[in-house]
Design a protein around this motif. Structure first.
Motif, PDB file in Angstrom:
ATOM      1  N   LEU A  41       0.827  -1.199   0.000  1.00 26.60           N
ATOM      2  CA  LEU A  41       0.000   0.000   0.000  1.00 26.60           C
ATOM      3  C   LEU A  41       0.866   1.256   0.000  1.00 26.60           C
ATOM      4  O   LEU A  41       1.921   1.295   0.622  1.00 26.60           O
ATOM      5  N   TRP A  42       0.397   2.265  -0.699  1.00 26.59           N
ATOM      6  CA  TRP A  42       1.088   3.546  -0.770  1.00 26.59           C
ATOM      7  C   TRP A  42       0.087   4.669  -0.566  1.00 26.59           C
ATOM      8  O   TRP A  42      -1.077   4.529  -0.914  1.00 26.59           O
ATOM      9  N   LEU A  43       0.571   5.759  -0.023  1.00 25.84           N
ATOM     10  CA  LEU A  43      -0.266   6.947   0.116  1.00 25.84           C
ATOM     11  C   LEU A  43       0.432   8.093  -0.592  1.00 25.84           C
ATOM     12  O   LEU A  43       1.573   8.426  -0.271  1.00 25.84           O
ATOM     13  N   LEU A  44      -0.218   8.662  -1.588  1.00 23.37           N
ATOM     14  CA  LEU A  44       0.342   9.817  -2.293  1.00 23.37           C
ATOM     15  C   LEU A  44      -0.615  10.977  -2.109  1.00 23.37           C
ATOM     16  O   LEU A  44      -1.704  10.977  -2.680  1.00 23.37           O
ATOM     17  N   SER A  45      -0.227  11.946  -1.283  1.00 18.68           N
ATOM     18  CA  SER A  45      -1.131  13.048  -1.013  1.00 18.68           C
ATOM     19  C   SER A  45      -0.561  14.344  -1.557  1.00 18.68           C
ATOM     20  O   SER A  45       0.638  14.593  -1.463  1.00 18.68           O
ATOM     21  N   GLY A  46      -1.427  15.147  -2.105  1.00 16.04           N
ATOM     22  CA  GLY A  46      -1.003  16.456  -2.566  1.00 16.04           C
ATOM     23  C   GLY A  46      -0.950  17.451  -1.420  1.00 16.04           C
ATOM     24  O   GLY A  46      -0.416  18.547  -1.545  1.00 16.04           O
ATOM     25  N   ASP A  47      -1.506  17.052  -0.303  1.00 11.11           N
ATOM     26  CA  ASP A  47      -1.603  17.928   0.853  1.00 11.11           C
ATOM     27  C   ASP A  47      -0.289  17.895   1.644  1.00 11.11           C
ATOM     28  O   ASP A  47       0.554  17.031   1.436  1.00 11.11           O
ATOM     29  N   THR A  48      -0.149  18.849   2.577  1.00 15.15           N
ATOM     30  CA  THR A  48       1.039  18.856   3.436  1.00 15.15           C
ATOM     31  C   THR A  48       0.979  17.683   4.413  1.00 15.15           C
ATOM     32  O   THR A  48      -0.040  17.011   4.526  1.00 15.15           O
ATOM     33  N   ASP A  49       2.078  17.447   5.123  1.00 16.30           N
ATOM     34  CA  ASP A  49       2.145  16.247   5.947  1.00 16.30           C
ATOM     35  C   ASP A  49       1.636  16.457   7.369  1.00 16.30           C
ATOM     36  O   ASP A  49       1.996  15.719   8.273  1.00 16.30           O
ATOM     37  N   ARG A  50       0.756  17.493   7.558  1.00 17.80           N
ATOM     38  CA  ARG A  50       0.295  17.719   8.927  1.00 17.80           C
ATOM     39  C   ARG A  50      -0.582  16.570   9.434  1.00 17.80           C
ATOM     40  O   ARG A  50      -0.746  16.407  10.629  1.00 17.80           O
ATOM     41  N   ASP A  51      -1.089  15.742   8.531  1.00  9.28           N
ATOM     42  CA  ASP A  51      -1.922  14.627   8.989  1.00  9.28           C
ATOM     43  C   ASP A  51      -1.153  13.315   8.988  1.00  9.28           C
ATOM     44  O   ASP A  51      -1.736  12.240   9.051  1.00  9.28           O
ATOM     45  N   ARG A  52       0.161  13.426   8.891  1.00  9.46           N
ATOM     46  CA  ARG A  52       0.973  12.219   8.820  1.00  9.46           C
ATOM     47  C   ARG A  52       0.642  11.246   9.954  1.00  9.46           C
ATOM     48  O   ARG A  52       0.457  10.043   9.733  1.00  9.46           O
ATOM     49  N   ASP A  53       0.494  11.802  11.167  1.00  4.30           N
ATOM     50  CA  ASP A  53       0.261  10.929  12.319  1.00  4.30           C
ATOM     51  C   ASP A  53      -1.067  10.180  12.224  1.00  4.30           C
ATOM     52  O   ASP A  53      -1.203   9.081  12.739  1.00  4.30           O
ATOM     53  N   VAL A  54      -2.037  10.798  11.522  1.00  8.39           N
ATOM     54  CA  VAL A  54      -3.351  10.147  11.420  1.00  8.39           C
ATOM     55  C   VAL A  54      -3.235   8.827  10.662  1.00  8.39           C
ATOM     56  O   VAL A  54      -3.915   7.843  10.964  1.00  8.39           O
ATOM     57  N   PHE A  55      -2.327   8.797   9.668  1.00  8.26           N
ATOM     58  CA  PHE A  55      -2.216   7.608   8.834  1.00  8.26           C
ATOM     59  C   PHE A  55      -1.031   6.723   9.210  1.00  8.26           C
ATOM     60  O   PHE A  55      -0.774   5.727   8.557  1.00  8.26           O
ATOM     61  N   ALA A  56      -0.309   7.144  10.277  1.00  6.75           N
ATOM     62  CA  ALA A  56       0.907   6.425  10.632  1.00  6.75           C
ATOM     63  C   ALA A  56       0.613   4.957  10.937  1.00  6.75           C
ATOM     64  O   ALA A  56       1.420   4.081  10.636  1.00  6.75           O
ATOM     65  N   GLY A  57      -0.540   4.696  11.533  1.00  3.95           N
ATOM     66  CA  GLY A  57      -0.866   3.318  11.862  1.00  3.95           C
ATOM     67  C   GLY A  57      -1.152   2.471  10.637  1.00  3.95           C
ATOM     68  O   GLY A  57      -0.919   1.265  10.642  1.00  3.95           O
ATOM     69  N   ALA A  58      -1.653   3.102   9.601  1.00  3.72           N
ATOM     70  CA  ALA A  58      -2.116   2.350   8.451  1.00  3.72           C
ATOM     71  C   ALA A  58      -1.021   2.109   7.419  1.00  3.72           C
ATOM     72  O   ALA A  58      -0.943   1.047   6.821  1.00  3.72           O
ATOM     73  N   PHE A  59      -0.169   3.114   7.226  1.00  5.33           N
ATOM     74  CA  PHE A  59       0.870   2.976   6.211  1.00  5.33           C
ATOM     75  C   PHE A  59       2.241   3.046   6.870  1.00  5.33           C
ATOM     76  O   PHE A  59       2.440   3.856   7.778  1.00  5.33           O
ATOM     77  N   PRO A  60       3.176   2.233   6.436  1.00  4.39           N
ATOM     78  CA  PRO A  60       4.539   2.402   6.949  1.00  4.39           C
ATOM     79  C   PRO A  60       5.083   3.761   6.510  1.00  4.39           C
ATOM     80  O   PRO A  60       4.708   4.249   5.433  1.00  4.39           O
ATOM     81  N   PRO A  61       5.916   4.375   7.335  1.00  2.00           N
ATOM     82  CA  PRO A  61       6.383   5.746   7.044  1.00  2.00           C
ATOM     83  C   PRO A  61       7.011   5.863   5.657  1.00  2.00           C
ATOM     84  O   PRO A  61       6.859   6.878   4.989  1.00  2.00           O
ATOM     85  N   SER A  62       7.688   4.806   5.226  1.00  2.00           N
ATOM     86  CA  SER A  62       8.413   4.916   3.959  1.00  2.00           C
ATOM     87  C   SER A  62       7.471   4.866   2.762  1.00  2.00           C
ATOM     88  O   SER A  62       7.893   5.110   1.637  1.00  2.00           O
ATOM     89  N   SER A  63       6.209   4.531   2.964  1.00  2.00           N
ATOM     90  CA  SER A  63       5.320   4.469   1.805  1.00  2.00           C
ATOM     91  C   SER A  63       4.292   5.600   1.817  1.00  2.00           C
ATOM     92  O   SER A  63       3.299   5.541   1.115  1.00  2.00           O
TER      93      SER A  63
END
Lengths: 803, 52
Positions: A643-665
């Motif tokens: 799984l990968w997450l590609l967001s056009g938004d800034t990374d202020r919500d990084r922590d919200v998705f930290a559980g779902a996606f590994p940081p490197s993806s």
């Protein structure tokens, strides 16, 4: 007008939604908004209130539908109108319009009575599956623009796009393809039924029948099967001939060979007096093949899977030329034109802001959740949506050379050749070689006896015709596609299912895909007293900045304090915030630095800070709301795909998705081109990429991926070009869809095994030389019917399990 | 025997007529939209006074 803080759970007379906040009253009927009220008034004035009796939720809510008066002005332009009109004469014009908000019986009823609202309309006919209405009107009494505006005013905004003009022609093409298929099926079914009657008589009564009668029956059979050969079976001959001319072999080659040999051998048998021939099997075979084609043609006509950037733009734009304002089609924009874009309208080309500052919402183009502030002279990109006050813009590029258009063109076009076609082609090659090999072998084995050898040769080619095989995939996938459609998952064609099945990597967009399109705004901080609350809201209302509006909305959640109070000393600081005072309380709303003073420690969450009388009381945070069931879906999906997450938004919500996606993806602040690059990178590693997105910013990535799913909240939203359109609530079952796709492949393979077993049986009979017409007449339909039955049952059974 | 031939001819003519009717209807677009007519047939007819 009823005061706003009275009962709020009255359903609106027009749209049936609960009236929250304001209630607008007309003739003692409650309405949730002025829009709904005016629709009701139009219907009432034309004595069309039966509209509300056909369906409980007839009306389309008119809330949040800003509709500029001249939105359809471009339709007055004859060159635009010409592209849209299907037919035009002096006294009658005909146009077919797409109306995405059409949803119920009432809609059909009303849209077929448009002549009662506009007397210039001669006739209107609804096509409910395609969500289209065909309107014939008298050009001397009304105009296309008037009709479009009238439709919009009653809640059925037509989607008028120039390219829609092209696509309706294409849809006309689809329609004639289906018609041709029906014609072929009609002829084949007629012939098959009648030939079968003749054949059954010969199979069981030949010994008691007079020879002359048998001859009559056989001649009648031949006459009936000629149109089947010439007309009904022609698609296979054409396809096979095309493939052979290109020095390829596809699955249609052995099919055509089988059909031809079947016919030729039957005619030869009958002419030579050697038997009754296989003409009943022949007609039946063609009929089955045509039914398979019918499944293969399945499509969701109301949805458009192929869009260009053009469909996201308005039809026309208001420009100032020679001191005069005029409305022109956006293709007419030349560099240097001054355009006026109002609240909610889309900027059609790259331009520079003239005059005051304003806000542009790029969420659709870039995925940024919050509107961007633009000051005089700043560059604004095409595709942004103006928020708040109208903007004056000077075009610096024309429409087709703007950022968005170039983004669209630069993204690589997907390899259109779908997996299952490749599969069936390769299978066809293998099968042709095998069938001809066995036939020649059988011929050689019987060789001294030429008559039997020729019989065996043709019998092998007849029985080796991969009829059941050609049916397996279209019928399984066609049924699956229909079942998925009922759940709100719409596939572009039956091949999309097998593309989904091969997925190894799933790439998600964030805003609008995993999260709701607009963030939830919440106040966090000290509990405010009522006076403070009123003061803050009043100050926030002074600014058009989207975040100020968000502050007002966050605090005004129960709609208790909307009565205005005077605000003194309002000062708006561009890019920072706003200050003002109410009844002696000074209020300051703005960015962290603006409220706390320079140098205070910065926090990351997107927020606006509020201070009262110099003391910071709290902040309003805009947090993305993740759609329900997403976390669980990602958990289940992780075991099956990367799984990968590609967001056009800034990374202020990084922590919200930290559980779902590994940081490197997880990748944030991705420009659309970077998304495309990232997908191409994955594809060069021979991964099969599924891109799940929603907006224009994903359009490039979705084209670059092997297969693309567009997520949409309602049917009227425009989605980029894709293979699958999915209702947002179904996203939580994405893993189920992939599982379903896999099980469909299993059903197809199982069908292959069944039909190979039948073929093997038939081949044995053929090689031994005892493949009689009766045996064929039983074996062929039985194998086809088994395959059809297993396909439909398998698709249904797995649909209940996974969808 | 001749009776059977006559019967066969009759049946072919009749079913051929149905085939032609089907082909004609398809070409005229009768099967293009099979959903909307199912809905519209249930609406009440407009009374003459309704007409503007």
């Amino acid at each position: 007008m009823i005061p706003t803080n009275t009962s709020i759970d009255v359903p609106c007379v027009h749209c049936g939604e609960l009236c929250t906040g304001h209630i607008v009253d007309a003739q003692e009927h409650p309405f949730c908004c002025n829009g709904c009220k005016s629709v009701y008034e139009i219907l009432h004035a034309n004595d069309l209130c039966d509209y509300y009796q056909h369906d409980d939720h007839a009306g389309v809510s008119m809330r949040q539908r800003p509709m500029p008066a001249d939105a359809f002005a471009a339709l007055d332009d004859p060159s635009v109108a010409r592209q849209l009109l299907e037919y035009s004469s002096e006294s009658m014009h005909r146009v077919r319009l797409s109306i995405p908000s059409m949803h119920c019986t009432s809609c059909v009823w009303l849209l077929e009575q448009l002549d009662r609202i506009d007397s210039g309309v001669l006739r209107s006919t609804v096509d409910v599956m395609r969500k289209q209405v065909t309107i014939e009107f008298d050009p001397s009494r009304t105009t296309l623009r008037a009709i479009a505006t009238m439709l919009t005013s009653i809640g059925y905004e037509p989607v008028v796009r120039i390219e829609a003009g092209a696509s309706h022609l294409q849809q006309g093409g689809d329609r004639s393809a289906i018609r041709a298929l029906y014609l072929r099926i009609g002829v084949a079914a007629f012939a098959a039924g009648n030939i079968m009657l003749f054949s059954v008589a010969q199979y069981f009564g030949a010994s008691t029948m007079q020879p002359a009668l048998i001859t009559v029956f056989q001649i009648a059979s031949i006459i009936l099967s000629v149109p089947v050969l010439v007309f009904s079976a022609s698609p296979w001959f054409r396809s096979a001939a095309g493939a052979l001319r290109a020095r390829r072999v596809n699955l249609d080659v052995p099919v055509s060979l089988g059909i031809l040999v079947l016919f030729a051998r039957s005619v030869a048998d009958i002419a030579g007096g050697a038997g009754e021939g296989f003409l009943d099997s022949f007609a039946g075979l063609v009929l089955f093949l045509l039914v398979g084609r019918l499944f293969q043609q399945r499509a969701f006509d109301a949805l458009s899977f192929d869009r260009t950037y053009r469909s996201f733009f308005p039809l026309s734009v208001r420009v100032e030329r020679k001191q005069e304002e005029e409305v022109i089609p956006i293709e007419g924009i030349v560099v240097g034109d001054t355009m006026q874009i109002r609240n909610g309208e889309v900027i059609p080309c790259d331009s520079v802001l003239l005059g005051q500052c304003g806000y542009v919402d790029y969420s659709f183009v870039s995925g940024e959740a919050l509107p961007v502030e633009c000051t005089e002279g700043s560059f604004v990109y095409a595709g942004g949506r103006v928020v708040g006050a109208a903007m004056k813009l000077a075009a610096v590029k024309d429409v087709s050379h703007s950022y968005l258009a170039s983004l669209w063109d630069s993204s690589s076009t997907r390899v259109q050749r779908s997996t299952w076609l490749q599969l069936s082609d390769r299978f066809g090659q293998w099968f042709t070689v095998f069938a001809i090999g066995v036939a020649v072998l059988g011929f050689l084995l019987w060789l001294p006896n030429y008559a039997i050898a020729l019989n065996v040769f043709t019998a092998v080619l007849i029985i080796a015709c991969p009829c059941a095989l050609t049916l397996a995939a279209p019928i399984t996938l066609g049924t699956a596609m229909g079942l998925a459609g009922r759940k709100g998952i719409f596939l572009k064609n039956i091949g999309s299912m097998l593309e989904l099945e091969r997925t190894t990597d799933v790439v998600f967009d964030k805003t609008g895909t995993l999260t709701m399109p607009s963030p939830a705004v919440r106040y966090e901080g000290r509990e405010l007293t009522n006076e403070e609350r009123r003061a803050v809201i009043a100050v926030a209302m002074q600014s058009a900045h989207p975040m100020s509006r968000a502050v007002a909305k966050a605090l005004d959640d129960d709609a208790t304090s909307s009565d205005a109070c005077t605000v003194d000393d309002v000062a708006e600081h561009v890019g920072q915030g706003i200050t003002g005072s109410v009844d002696g309380q000074s209020v300051c709303i703005g960015s962290h630095d603006f409220v706390h003073g320079e140098g205070a420690e910065q926090q990351t969450s997107a927020s606006v800070w509020v201070s009262v009388d110099g003391r910071v009381v709290g902040a309003v945070h805009a947090r993305p709301t993740i759609r329900t069931g997403i976390a669980a879906m990602i958990d289940r999906l992780r075991t099956r795909a990367t799984l990968w997450l590609l967001s056009g938004d800034t990374d202020r919500d990084r922590d919200v998705f930290a559980g779902a996606f590994p940081p490197s993806s997880m990748y944030f602040s991705q420009r659309p081109t970077e998304k495309v690059d990232r997908i191409n990178e994955l594809r060069t590693e021979r991964r099969h990429v599924l891109m799940v997105g929603d907006g224009l910013n994903d359009a490039g990535a979705m084209r670059a991926a092997n297969v693309a799913i567009a997520v949409t909240d309602d049917a009227a939203t425009l989605v980029p070009a894709c293979d699958v359109i999915m209702r947002a609530h179904q996203l939580s079952n994405l893993d189920g869809l992939l599982r379903y796709a896999r099980s469909m492949r299993r059903v197809i393979v199982f069908n292959f095994i069944i039909s190979i077993a039948y073929n093997a049986l038939g081949l044995t009979l053929a090689l031994v030389g005892i493949l009689t017409p009766l045996a064929t007449a039983i074996l062929m339909p039985v194998s086809s019917l088994t395959v059809i039955g297993v396909s439909v049952a398998g698709a249904r059974w797995y649909a209940r399990r996974y969808l | 025997m001749s009776v059977v031939v006559v019967l066969v001819l009759c049946s072919l003519l009749i079913s051929g007529g149905f085939l032609l009717a089907f082909l004609w209807a398809t070409k005229r677009g009768q099967f293009d939209d099979v959903h909307t007519p199912a809905i519209t047939m249930l609406f009440d007819d407009r009374t003459p006074t309704d007409k503007p």
